[in-house]
Design a protein around this motif. Structure first.
Motif, PDB file in Angstrom:
ATOM      1  N   GLU A  58       0.833  -1.203   0.000  1.00 41.53           N
ATOM      2  CA  GLU A  58       0.000   0.000   0.000  1.00 41.53           C
ATOM      3  C   GLU A  58       0.869   1.255   0.000  1.00 41.53           C
ATOM      4  O   GLU A  58       0.602   2.218  -0.709  1.00 41.53           O
ATOM      5  N   GLY A  59       1.936   1.210   0.799  1.00 42.53           N
ATOM      6  CA  GLY A  59       2.830   2.364   0.842  1.00 42.53           C
ATOM      7  C   GLY A  59       3.553   2.575  -0.465  1.00 42.53           C
ATOM      8  O   GLY A  59       3.651   3.699  -0.973  1.00 42.53           O
ATOM      9  N   LEU A  60       4.056   1.509  -1.042  1.00 43.70           N
ATOM     10  CA  LEU A  60       4.852   1.612  -2.255  1.00 43.70           C
ATOM     11  C   LEU A  60       4.039   2.175  -3.417  1.00 43.70           C
ATOM     12  O   LEU A  60       4.557   2.927  -4.252  1.00 43.70           O
ATOM     13  N   ALA A 371      16.184  -3.562   0.400  1.00 42.76           N
ATOM     14  CA  ALA A 371      16.385  -2.398   1.264  1.00 42.76           C
ATOM     15  C   ALA A 371      15.980  -1.117   0.551  1.00 42.76           C
ATOM     16  O   ALA A 371      15.396  -0.205   1.158  1.00 42.76           O
ATOM     17  N   ALA A 372      16.275  -1.032  -0.742  1.00 42.24           N
ATOM     18  CA  ALA A 372      15.897   0.148  -1.502  1.00 42.24           C
ATOM     19  C   ALA A 372      14.378   0.269  -1.607  1.00 42.24           C
ATOM     20  O   ALA A 372      13.808   1.361  -1.450  1.00 42.24           O
ATOM     21  N   LEU A 376      11.767   3.221  -0.079  1.00 41.48           N
ATOM     22  CA  LEU A 376      10.756   3.939  -0.862  1.00 41.48           C
ATOM     23  C   LEU A 376       9.370   3.793  -0.234  1.00 41.48           C
ATOM     24  O   LEU A 376       8.605   4.760  -0.151  1.00 41.48           O
ATOM     25  N   SER A 377       9.046   2.578   0.224  1.00 37.68           N
ATOM     26  CA  SER A 377       7.741   2.353   0.837  1.00 37.68           C
ATOM     27  C   SER A 377       7.607   3.112   2.154  1.00 37.68           C
ATOM     28  O   SER A 377       6.575   3.731   2.421  1.00 37.68           O
ATOM     29  N   GLU A 378       8.642   3.052   2.990  1.00 38.64           N
ATOM     30  CA  GLU A 378       8.584   3.731   4.286  1.00 38.64           C
ATOM     31  C   GLU A 378       8.414   5.239   4.115  1.00 38.64           C
ATOM     32  O   GLU A 378       7.705   5.886   4.895  1.00 38.64           O
ATOM     33  N   ALA A 383       4.298   9.695   4.566  1.00 40.70           N
ATOM     34  CA  ALA A 383       3.411  10.686   3.944  1.00 40.70           C
ATOM     35  C   ALA A 383       1.946  10.340   4.166  1.00 40.70           C
ATOM     36  O   ALA A 383       1.113  11.236   4.418  1.00 40.70           O
ATOM     37  N   ILE A 384       1.614   9.049   4.106  1.00 43.69           N
ATOM     38  CA  ILE A 384       0.249   8.608   4.375  1.00 43.69           C
ATOM     39  C   ILE A 384      -0.137   8.924   5.815  1.00 43.69           C
ATOM     40  O   ILE A 384      -1.233   9.421   6.106  1.00 43.69           O
ATOM     41  N   GLN A 385       0.782   8.650   6.741  1.00 38.45           N
ATOM     42  CA  GLN A 385       0.535   8.923   8.155  1.00 38.45           C
ATOM     43  C   GLN A 385       0.285  10.411   8.376  1.00 38.45           C
ATOM     44  O   GLN A 385      -0.621  10.812   9.123  1.00 38.45           O
TER      45      GLN A 385
END
Length: 389
Positions: A58-60, A371-372, A376-378, A383-385
């Motif tokens: 979802e984050g990615l 890791a890359a 990107l997802s984190e 931003a979602i948070q």
């Protein structure tokens, strides 16, 4: 350090004594998304990892300019043999027990060992509106959105449903983009482990792109052909669990035992069936240049480290197989219409962007591909948070 899950539920089936699990890793605007799987040996730890993977997907795929409202990640799992004649009754009892969570928090679809039509029929029987009804309050025009998604599920291309094809197309595009941006040129042979919804569609699109699919495995063993299998023929003679009818193989097709899928010479390996199938012990048998995780968590962390030491790259699952989840929400919220060409174009474009960005981030920061992608997802999850809380 990974945050603890929002909610974990363990359920015991009163009919068979088998265990079932639900993990909601994170809620966004009160809702989480993730499928339900059924397999013998499924564990809470496995479901926990899968739920975290859904959060990362979802984050990615978050696009602040898109119509989709991002969701949190969740996953359900049942420790039971999907081939058992009692399997549907077990699913029915599990979903009935999870009904309050399905009504308000958890949107679910098919996963390993379960088909969407089974889930939908049980959902209707127990009096729920839909397996994704928890998202309805977030829709501006629910009627139009639901009709659009229902229309999309009726679309077939070459005998396969659009809902099945988008996931495999995503994996295939991740593979093709990975080969390109990593500079892995030349003839590329492919082995696909698993020939269900994801594996079958992946094999179709890779064959259409000109790669030789030289091996496909199912529960019965491995079908091989060094000159390339006729994927469409195999798809025509496949059962609902991805099993291939051996009576309809072509001249030149060979058979190997189930454990031989790692031994078929190929440059690309696509595990598209079960979790943890590549471990520290058997990874040494892999001679491919690129492993693309179509299944969820097929390569253990230790195996991935050992593969990397041998120069074998792994495209992580939450990148490669994220198109199915995203397509549901793109369609429901109206980022794509109920149209195969529009869906395919969106999936291809997004997967090119994701894989290219992952490889570029890895090269820039000296990271591995996983890791890359995590970085990107984190970044998007933050931003979602900030946007939704």
């Amino acid at each position: 350090m990974t945050e603890p899950a929002f909610l974990e539920v363990t359920w015991t089936d009163p009919g068979t004594g088998c265990r079932g699990y639900l993990v909601i890793d994170r809620l966004v605007r009160g809702v989480a998304s993730g499928g339900l799987r059924m397999r013998r040996g499924c564990t809470l730890s496995e479901v926990r990892g899968l739920a975290r993977g859904m959060t990362l997907k979802e984050g990615l795929n978050y696009d602040p300019a898109g119509r989709v409202v991002p969701l949190g990640g969740a996953k359900g799992g049942i420790d039971f043999d999907p081939y058992d004649e009692r399997a549907r009754d077990v699913v029915a009892r599990y979903l009935h027990a999870m009904r309050p969570l399905i009504e308000q928090y958890w949107t679910l679809g098919e996963d390993l060992g379960l088909r969407q039509d089974v889930i939908d029929s049980v959902i209707t029987e127990i009096g729920l509106q839909s397996s994704i009804q928890a998202i309805y309050p977030l829709l501006e025009d629910r009627e139009t959105a639901v009709e659009r998604l229902a229309a999309a599920f009726k679309i077939e291309v070459g005998g396969l449903g659009l809902d099945e094809l988008v996931g495999g197309l995503g994996v295939a595009q991740a593979t093709l983009t990975g080969l390109e941006v990593l500079g892995l040129d030349g003839p590329n042979r492919v082995v696909v482990q698993g020939f269900g919804s994801m594996g079958g569609a992946t094999a179709r699109f890779l064959a259409e792109a000109g790669l030789d699919v030289v091996g496909v495995s199912d529960v019965h063993g491995v079908v091989t052909n060094p000159d390339g299998l006729d994927v469409e023929n195999l798809l025509r003679h496949r059962d609902r669990f991805g099993g291939i009818d051996r009576d309809h193989l072509k001249p030149g097709d060979g058979l190997r035992p189930p454990e031989a899928w790692l031994d078929v010479p190929a440059e690309v390996l696509v595990p598209a069936a079960v979790s943890y199938c590549v471990d520290a012990g058997n990874q040494a048998r892999i001679g491919a240049k690129l492993v693309v995780e179509a299944a969820n968590m097929p390569v253990t962390a230790e195996a991935e480290q050992l593969l990397g030491a041998r120069g074998i790259r792994v495209v992580p699952d939450f990148v490669a197989n994220s198109a199915t989840n995203s397509w549901w929400w793109w369609t429901l919220f109206g980022d794509v219409e109920a149209d195969a060409d529009a869906a395919f174009a969106k999936v291809r474009s997004r997967m090119r962007e994701l894989v290219t960005g992952m490889v570029e981030r890895a090269a820039r920061d000296g990271l591995g591909l996983r890791a890359a992608a995590l970085a990107l997802s984190e970044k998007n999850l933050e931003a979602i948070q900030a946007r939704f809380g």
